[in-house]
Design an enzyme around this catalytic site. Structure first.
Site, PDB file in Angstrom:
ATOM      1  N   LYS A  66       0.867  -1.185   0.000  1.00 54.63           N
ATOM      2  CA  LYS A  66       0.000   0.000   0.000  1.00 54.63           C
ATOM      3  C   LYS A  66       0.891   1.218   0.000  1.00 54.63           C
ATOM      4  O   LYS A  66       2.032   1.160   0.481  1.00 54.63           O
ATOM      5  CB  LYS A  66      -0.875   0.006   1.266  1.00 54.63           C
ATOM      6  CG  LYS A  66      -2.115   0.836   1.143  1.00 54.63           C
ATOM      7  CD  LYS A  66      -3.141   0.111   0.287  1.00 54.63           C
ATOM      8  CE  LYS A  66      -4.551   0.501   0.602  1.00 54.63           C
ATOM      9  NZ  LYS A  66      -5.479  -0.574   0.252  1.00 54.63           N
TER      10      LYS A  66
HETATM   11  N1  GLU Z   1      -7.336  -0.233  -2.781  1.00 54.81           N
HETATM   12  C1  GLU Z   1      -8.086  -1.435  -2.969  1.00 54.81           C
HETATM   13  C2  GLU Z   1      -8.029  -2.322  -1.742  1.00 54.81           C
HETATM   14  O1  GLU Z   1      -7.842  -1.839  -0.645  1.00 54.81           O
HETATM   15  C3  GLU Z   1      -7.697  -2.162  -4.245  1.00 54.81           C
HETATM   16  C4  GLU Z   1      -6.257  -2.551  -4.361  1.00 54.81           C
HETATM   17  C5  GLU Z   1      -5.863  -3.079  -5.732  1.00 54.81           C
HETATM   18  O2  GLU Z   1      -6.697  -3.149  -6.615  1.00 54.81           O
HETATM   19  O3  GLU Z   1      -4.685  -3.399  -5.882  1.00 54.81           O
HETATM   20  O4  GLU Z   1      -8.256  -3.493  -1.779  1.00 54.81           O
END
Ligand code: GLU
Length: 437
Positions: free
Chosen positions: A123
């Site tokens: 992240k």
């Molecule tokens: N931000 C989204 C999550 O928390 C999607 C992450 C992604 O598609 O890589 O799952």
């Protein structure tokens, strides 16, 4: 709305093998620890999974429209890549810091393992309020951030996606910047370096609604397995961003009634149900739900007490605290946000017999369709929306069934069960590969 409602953060139980876990990251560690206890995992497994593999912090200057230079700080935490390339969103929000990004990256590792897609967890983000910048400033911020990250991201190494405060346009700027830095011959093959792009630039059909759609598929599977259906279920949604909006739309399509919606500006209630399309039109022109004519205004605390069957926290972490958990009327909470329920609230909900469908299952639709996008980009293919939806439904129904089976096997909560399923996949690979050298 306040973004944290006061449960004590338990600093008393920092695991002995890991000196740097703190608040939100500690919540994530405590969650997988419960499942690790059920599986009898070793301290080595736990220490590896409590420790992000890499933490990248970049400080970079950006020119503003008025000629000023702002120096911004960006983060990318790469938690674990035992199952595949690091994967996870980029968040632009004033609350972004290393602790939050660590927690969110940790949750991604378990989410991708649970739905059985060949990705790890990561992240990132920048501690800014994107609403405070012009579109031109945001483009320069995104491009300069991507440049600063350089080879820390990559199409088979670490693949960002949208999260809170970012969207498909953000991803297109990231992709364009990254591919402009690639060799001429690689400019197109590297476009899978990010997912969640617009369909025109190589995104997948159905990615925009994927997290909300996934939530509806998971709720549908869980209700079906308990002999019930979505039809007529009264739903309250907290947060009306990408996740809340598409959860509301897909739930209503499946027969549910949206009786209450809250966001950072206010909350509204209508026991006869509201039309998500109207709400979306209102929120996009008024920058929030406050004052929407579709229902009567509610205070923030009245929202949590509203009469409903299903409660969907789809905003920030730590929103459903113990006090609110004592008052909620729903029989099931399905987490659209990451980490919206505090550990203390979870205990209250468990005592009250309220089911919690955890974030790593409830909101896994987004990263699942991100995986589909990545596969389509690799193959030079473009699937139909019907194909994307049916594949998403199948993977999420399987993950729900595996979670229910583990809950039965260990007589535990769905959260613990989801972590059991994920941990089994992770530790199988970790054990077979061993530790180098
Ligand atoms: N931000 C989204 C999550 O928390 C999607 C992450 C992604 O598609 O890589 O799952």
């Amino acid at each position: 709305m306040s973004d944290f409602c006061g449960d004590a953060l338990s600093s008393a139980c920092f695991p002995p093998y890991c000196s740097f876990v703190s608040s939100l990251h500690l919540n994530a560690v405590r969650q997988f620890e419960r499942a690790a206890d059920l599986l009898g995992l070793t301290d080595a497994h736990r220490a590896i999974l409590a420790s992000p593999t890499n933490e990248v912090i970049v400080n970079f200057p950006v020119s503003m429209d008025d000629g000023r230079i702002e120096v911004l700080t960006g983060y990318r935490v790469q938690h674990n890549n035992a199952l595949g390339p690091f994967k996870g969103g980029m968040r632009f929000s004033p609350a972004v810091d290393l602790d939050e990004v660590r927690a969110l990256a940790t949750w991604m590792t378990f989410k991708t393992a649970l739905v059985d897609i060949p990705f790890g967890g990561a992240k990132g983000g920048i501690a800014i309020d994107p609403r405070a910048y012009s579109a031109e400033e945001l483009e320069r911020i995104v491009r300069r951030f991507t440049f600063a990250l350089g080879s820390n991201i990559g199409p088979d190494h670490d693949i960002p996606a949208p999260d809170m405060g970012t969207n498909a346009q953000t991803m297109v700027w990231m992709m364009d910047t990254y591919s402009s830095m690639a060799s001429a011959a690689d400019r197109h093959t590297v476009r899978r370096v990010v997912t969640g792009k617009t369909v025109a630039t190589g995104g997948s059909r159905g990615r925009d609604k994927a997290t909300g759609q996934g939530l509806t598929f998971v709720l549908d599977a869980w209700l079906n397995r308990t002999g019930d259906t979505i039809d007529g279920k009264r739903v309250a949604v907290q947060g009306f961003g990408n996740v809340g909006e598409h959860a509301a739309r897909t739930l209503v399509k499946a027969g549910a009634i949206v009786v209450a919606v809250a966001d950072h500006t206010g909350a509204i209630h209508n026991p006869d149900g509201m039309n998500p399309e109207h709400l979306w039109q209102y929120t996009s022109t008024h920058r929030g739900i406050k004052g929407a004519p579709d229902g009567e205004p509610l205070t923030e605390e009245e929202f949590w007490r509203v009469d409903c069957d299903v409660l969907i926290p789809a905003a920030l972490e730590n929103q459903l605290c113990a006090d609110r958990a004592r008052d909620i009327q729903a029989t099931v909470v399905i987490e659209g946000a990451n980490g919206p329920t505090t550990p203390e609230a979870e205990e209250v909900l468990e005592d009250r017999g309220i089911t919690v469908i955890p974030d790593i299952l409830g909101n896994a639709g987004g990263v699942t369709v991100s995986y589909f996008e990545w596969v389509q980009n690799r193959a030079g293919d473009a699937w139909t929306l019907a194909d994307v939806d049916s594949r998403l439904r199948r993977l999420l129904h399987e993950a729900t069934d595996e979670t229910l089976a583990a809950a039965k096997e260990f007589a535990c909560s769905l959260r613990d069960a989801a972590y059991v399923v994920a941990l089994r996949r992770l530790t199988t690979v970790m054990d077979q590969r061993g530790v180098f050298p």
